[in-house]
Write an enzyme that holds these catalytic residues in place. Sequence first.
Site, short mmCIF file in Angstrom:
data_model
loop_
_atom_site.label_atom_id
_atom_site.label_comp_id
_atom_site.label_asym_id
_atom_site.label_seq_id
_atom_site.Cartn_x
_atom_site.Cartn_y
_atom_site.Cartn_z
N SER A 15 0.86 -1.19 0.00
CA SER A 15 0.00 0.00 0.00
C SER A 15 0.89 1.23 0.00
CB SER A 15 -0.86 0.00 1.27
OG SER A 15 -1.54 1.23 1.42
N TYR B 167 -2.57 -0.31 10.33
CA TYR B 167 -2.50 -0.65 8.90
C TYR B 167 -1.14 -0.24 8.32
CZ TYR B 167 -4.13 -0.97 4.03
OH TYR B 167 -4.27 -1.31 2.70
N1 LIG Z 1 -8.59 -0.66 -1.76
C1 LIG Z 1 -7.58 0.16 -1.45
O1 LIG Z 1 -7.72 1.39 -1.44
C2 LIG Z 1 -6.23 -0.42 -1.14
C3 LIG Z 1 -5.15 0.48 -1.09
C4 LIG Z 1 -3.89 -0.02 -0.80
C5 LIG Z 1 -3.72 -1.37 -0.57
N2 LIG Z 1 -4.78 -2.20 -0.60
C6 LIG Z 1 -4.54 -3.63 -0.33
O2 LIG Z 1 -5.01 -4.40 -1.40
C7 LIG Z 1 -5.33 -5.71 -0.93
C8 LIG Z 1 -6.71 -6.09 -1.46
O3 LIG Z 1 -7.66 -5.22 -0.88
P1 LIG Z 1 -9.02 -4.78 -1.60
O4 LIG Z 1 -9.03 -3.32 -1.61
O5 LIG Z 1 -9.20 -5.54 -2.86
O6 LIG Z 1 -10.04 -5.24 -0.47
P2 LIG Z 1 -11.26 -6.25 -0.46
O7 LIG Z 1 -11.80 -6.15 0.92
O8 LIG Z 1 -12.13 -5.99 -1.62
O9 LIG Z 1 -10.55 -7.67 -0.67
C9 LIG Z 1 -9.76 -8.27 0.31
C10 LIG Z 1 -9.99 -9.77 0.24
O10 LIG Z 1 -9.16 -10.39 1.25
C11 LIG Z 1 -9.93 -11.39 1.89
N3 LIG Z 1 -9.44 -11.62 3.24
C12 LIG Z 1 -9.56 -10.81 4.33
N4 LIG Z 1 -9.00 -11.39 5.41
C13 LIG Z 1 -8.52 -12.59 5.00
C14 LIG Z 1 -7.85 -13.65 5.65
N5 LIG Z 1 -7.58 -13.60 6.97
N6 LIG Z 1 -7.48 -14.74 4.93
C15 LIG Z 1 -7.76 -14.80 3.60
N7 LIG Z 1 -8.41 -13.84 2.93
C16 LIG Z 1 -8.79 -12.75 3.62
C17 LIG Z 1 -11.35 -10.84 1.91
O11 LIG Z 1 -12.30 -11.86 2.12
C18 LIG Z 1 -11.45 -10.16 0.56
O12 LIG Z 1 -11.96 -10.99 -0.45
C19 LIG Z 1 -5.24 -5.64 0.60
O13 LIG Z 1 -4.01 -6.19 1.02
C20 LIG Z 1 -5.28 -4.16 0.88
O14 LIG Z 1 -4.66 -3.83 2.10
C21 LIG Z 1 -6.04 -1.76 -0.88
#
Ligand SMILES: NC(=O)c1ccc[n+]([C@@H]2O[C@H](COP(=O)([O-])OP(=O)(O)OC[C@H]3O[C@@H](n4cnc5c(N)ncnc54)[C@H](O)[C@@H]3O)[C@@H](O)[C@H]2O)c1
Length: 253
Positions: free
Chosen positions: A144, A157
Amino acid sequence: MYESLKGKVVLITGANGGIGLASAEALAREGASLMLSDLDEQRGRELVESFISRGTPAEFEACNVTDAKAVEALIAATVERFGRLDCAVNNAGIEHAHQRLADHSDDDFDRVVAVNLKGVYLCMKHELRQMLKQGGGTIVNIASLAGLGGAPQLGGYVASKHGVVGLTKTAALEYARKNIRVNAVCPSFTKTEMVKRMIRKRPELEHALESASPMKRMGEPEEMANVVVFLCSDASSFVNGQCHAVDGGMTAM
Ligand SMILES: NC(=O)c1ccc[n+]([C@@H]2O[C@H](COP(=O)([O-])OP(=O)(O)OC[C@H]3O[C@@H](n4cnc5c(N)ncnc54)[C@H](O)[C@@H]3O)[C@@H](O)[C@H]2O)c1
């Protein structure tokens, strides 16, 4: 576009939605075979059916990435089903409520570090063991912008994602001579369920997040997936240990 991904076996955690699912779709378009993993088995099975109906070999294995035994079993299931593991996208992650450090909930801190940092560590450990056995592979961690700098009210986070950046660089150095590359993607705010959840709690965030970006919008999951695909492919054969901001220019400010 990336010939090198044809027939490659890719494991994606947190694949049921958001950046994980967008990455799965993009990798499938390049001809990869998919081992999808997440918490919700029913949703995962539906996704597998959808990929298979479109000609992509796919399998789902439920796995909570905080569970060391389940992670080990996930890598074993990947190898049992597909024979090897070429690329791993360690994407599963969670957020926590906005809070300053002096008021941070210890439970929130433990939970976010368990999933975002220990989960990635456990996945990397078992993926690396398999990649060493077979003579190579690539790992892409989803970190991130919060892994590259501070972010007020997101202390737990931020700590977890800085940890992911550290693991990415360390593994890249440790295995550079073993034909294993390890990189990270560092998204800025991206339109997924994670951000939608945050906006539902604090609607004013939507405008704030958009206007904080030089491009005056959030990222799309597909824009993160494009970089994941590049880092998985041989097109990035000399890219190693890098944590790529995909942020519409935010870190240029
Ligand atoms: N969306 C944003 O703005 C953003 C920004 C920076 C980084 N990220 C990172 O991107 C990655 C994906 O996030 P996203 O935005 O697609 O979110 P999201 O919530 O849409 O998807 C995250 C997925 O991870 C799964 N998950 C959660 N806990 C889990 C566990 N203990 N074991 C297995 N699976 C698990 C959830 O069920 C979900 O399907 C994450 O690591 C997040 O921190 C997201």
